[in-house]
Each structure stands twice: as structure tokens, then as C-alpha cells.
Enzyme design. Sequence first.
Site, PDB file in Angstrom:
ATOM      1  N   GLY A   8       0.900  -1.310  -0.182  1.00 40.11           N
ATOM      2  CA  GLY A   8       0.104  -0.121   0.147  1.00 40.11           C
ATOM      3  C   GLY A   8       0.803   1.025   0.023  1.00 40.11           C
ATOM      4  O   GLY A   8       2.016   1.373   0.223  1.00 40.11           O
ATOM      5  N   HIS A  41      -1.821   7.484   7.361  1.00 40.08           N
ATOM      6  CA  HIS A  41      -0.782   8.547   6.592  1.00 40.08           C
ATOM      7  C   HIS A  41      -1.598   9.703   5.868  1.00 40.08           C
ATOM      8  O   HIS A  41      -0.929  10.805   5.788  1.00 40.08           O
ATOM      9  CB  HIS A  41      -0.324   7.688   5.360  1.00 40.08           C
ATOM     10  CG  HIS A  41       1.027   6.814   5.500  1.00 40.08           C
ATOM     11  ND1 HIS A  41       2.164   7.491   5.987  1.00 40.08           N
ATOM     12  CD2 HIS A  41       0.988   5.282   5.322  1.00 40.08           C
ATOM     13  CE1 HIS A  41       2.914   6.234   6.230  1.00 40.08           C
ATOM     14  NE2 HIS A  41       2.353   5.094   5.596  1.00 40.08           N
ATOM     15  N   HIS A  60      -3.654   1.547   8.536  1.00 43.42           N
ATOM     16  CA  HIS A  60      -1.895   1.981   8.309  1.00 43.42           C
ATOM     17  C   HIS A  60      -1.914   2.992   7.245  1.00 43.42           C
ATOM     18  O   HIS A  60      -1.552   4.227   7.469  1.00 43.42           O
ATOM     19  CB  HIS A  60      -1.204   0.893   8.195  1.00 43.42           C
ATOM     20  CG  HIS A  60       0.223   1.117   7.985  1.00 43.42           C
ATOM     21  ND1 HIS A  60       1.404   0.846   8.575  1.00 43.42           N
ATOM     22  CD2 HIS A  60       0.845   2.004   6.681  1.00 43.42           C
ATOM     23  CE1 HIS A  60       2.451   1.385   8.055  1.00 43.42           C
ATOM     24  NE2 HIS A  60       2.123   2.101   7.004  1.00 43.42           N
ATOM     25  N   GLU A  61      -2.503   2.594   5.979  1.00 47.42           N
ATOM     26  CA  GLU A  61      -2.707   3.463   4.861  1.00 47.42           C
ATOM     27  C   GLU A  61      -3.361   4.752   4.999  1.00 47.42           C
ATOM     28  O   GLU A  61      -2.850   5.988   4.759  1.00 47.42           O
ATOM     29  CB  GLU A  61      -3.018   2.854   3.676  1.00 47.42           C
ATOM     30  CG  GLU A  61      -2.093   1.791   3.082  1.00 47.42           C
ATOM     31  CD  GLU A  61      -0.787   2.077   3.081  1.00 47.42           C
ATOM     32  OE1 GLU A  61      -0.448   3.124   2.852  1.00 47.42           O
ATOM     33  OE2 GLU A  61      -0.138   1.375   3.352  1.00 47.42           O
ATOM     34  N   GLN A  75       3.177  10.072   1.154  1.00 50.46           N
ATOM     35  CA  GLN A  75       4.524   9.451   0.951  1.00 50.46           C
ATOM     36  C   GLN A  75       5.197   9.582  -0.193  1.00 50.46           C
ATOM     37  O   GLN A  75       6.473   9.449  -0.381  1.00 50.46           O
ATOM     38  CB  GLN A  75       4.303   7.937   1.220  1.00 50.46           C
ATOM     39  CG  GLN A  75       3.733   7.411   2.546  1.00 50.46           C
ATOM     40  CD  GLN A  75       3.764   5.767   2.421  1.00 50.46           C
ATOM     41  OE1 GLN A  75       2.619   5.412   2.026  1.00 50.46           O
ATOM     42  NE2 GLN A  75       4.756   5.297   2.970  1.00 50.46           N
ATOM     43  N   CYS A 122       7.115   0.114   7.070  1.00 46.46           N
ATOM     44  CA  CYS A 122       6.457   1.192   6.259  1.00 46.46           C
ATOM     45  C   CYS A 122       7.528   1.754   5.363  1.00 46.46           C
ATOM     46  O   CYS A 122       8.747   1.914   5.886  1.00 46.46           O
ATOM     47  CB  CYS A 122       6.010   2.494   7.115  1.00 46.46           C
ATOM     48  SG  CYS A 122       5.472   3.900   6.323  1.00 46.46           S
ATOM     49  N   LEU A 123       7.067   2.069   4.168  1.00 47.37           N
ATOM     50  CA  LEU A 123       8.281   2.586   3.004  1.00 47.37           C
ATOM     51  C   LEU A 123       8.819   3.856   3.939  1.00 47.37           C
ATOM     52  O   LEU A 123      10.123   4.073   3.453  1.00 47.37           O
ATOM     53  CB  LEU A 123       7.513   2.806   1.689  1.00 47.37           C
ATOM     54  CG  LEU A 123       6.971   1.542   0.901  1.00 47.37           C
ATOM     55  CD1 LEU A 123       6.310   1.908  -0.204  1.00 47.37           C
ATOM     56  CD2 LEU A 123       7.884   0.455   0.911  1.00 47.37           C
TER      57      LEU A 123
HETATM   58 NI    NI Z   1       3.083   3.487   5.590  1.00 47.34          NI
END
Ligand code: NI
Length: 191
Positions: free
Chosen positions: A49, A149, A145-146, A54, A103-104
Site C-alpha cells: 500500500g 498516512h 495503516h494507509e 508518501q 512502512c516505506l
Molecule cells: Ni506506511
Amino acid sequence: MAIRKVARMGHPVLRQIARELTQEEILSEDTRLLVRDMIESMNEYGGIGIAAPQIYESVAVAVIDYQEEGEDGSVINEQPLTVVINPKIKVLDDKRQGFWEGCLSVPEIRGLVYRPRKVQIDYLDLSAKPQKIVAEGFLATVFQHELDHLFGTLFVDRVEYAPGKSPIAFTEEYQKYLTPEEDDDIGELAD
Ligand code: NI
């Protein structure tokens, strides 16, 4: 198409509340290109995701693409590529479940986060049409989680810190010392 650089923890864009898009904006070429870049970047970096902040775009857009296979190769839990715009999240079951998240934007770190086990997401799709998804179990964690953000929240904010036992670790140490046992009531999310 372009693979975008991913904002890392500490960059202010990850702490802003993402702006919702108007219907006109959703239908615009700009949004189509943004979503294309998000998908390409997510695939390049191996996420399941990604949220627009991000890639330095503070708008309420997230993409999720997750598929889990059972031991026999059959699909047991999946969310085919889904673009979520202006989402609202509602908890349907607040019994909490724990997953080790990554997480990225927080590379090389894993943290154990407990979240409600069932949620409903109301959102607009790329045609600006209202849609609804009910997510349970691991997918409920992925969506939460997404969507976090889009509200300036990172999973590290949700780790329950306590002297002597904070469940947060570098990936290498996590894999060495903390990987959940099969029977544990916790799992893994490496987004
Ligand atoms: Ni993340």
C-alpha cells in the site's frame, strides 16, 4: 510514468493532514497521473500500500494491493488493486489485533501495533463514485495503516512504549529475536 522518491519519517509532509479532492480534481488528468505514479512507486519499493503524502503529495489518496496465498497456492485473503480517495473509516469491531508493521517511509524498522480488527471504509473511486469496503483481520490493519498516512500519523506513533519492553526494532533484530511464533496472536505487515 515515474517512480517517485518516498518521503521518510521526519519530512513534514508525512505529518500534514492530507487535503480531500473535489469531484473535478478526482476526474482530472493530474489525479490519474498521481495514481499511476503511486502504483508504480509502490510496486518498485515492494509495498502492499502507499498513500499520496508518501510521495510528497498531501492529498487524500491511497492505494492498496494485497494478496495472500494459502499453502496450496489458493488466494485466501486479498484486496486487488484499489484506489481509495477521500476515505472515512469506521470501526465495526474494536477488539484489537496486533501485527508487526513496517512502512516505506520508516525503512528498516518494525513495530508491533494493536488496532481494531474490523473496519469499514467509505471512499470515492477514480470515477468519483462512492464505494464501501469492509476489511477484517490483516486487511483491516493494512487499511488503517494507509489511512493513518492521510492524517499525519505513522505506525511508530501507535507502538505502545514502555520501559524495558517497547515492541519496536530494526528489521534485522526483529527477524533475529522477535519474529512471531506461528501460534502467536500477532502477524506481520511489511508495507
Ligand atoms: Ni506506511
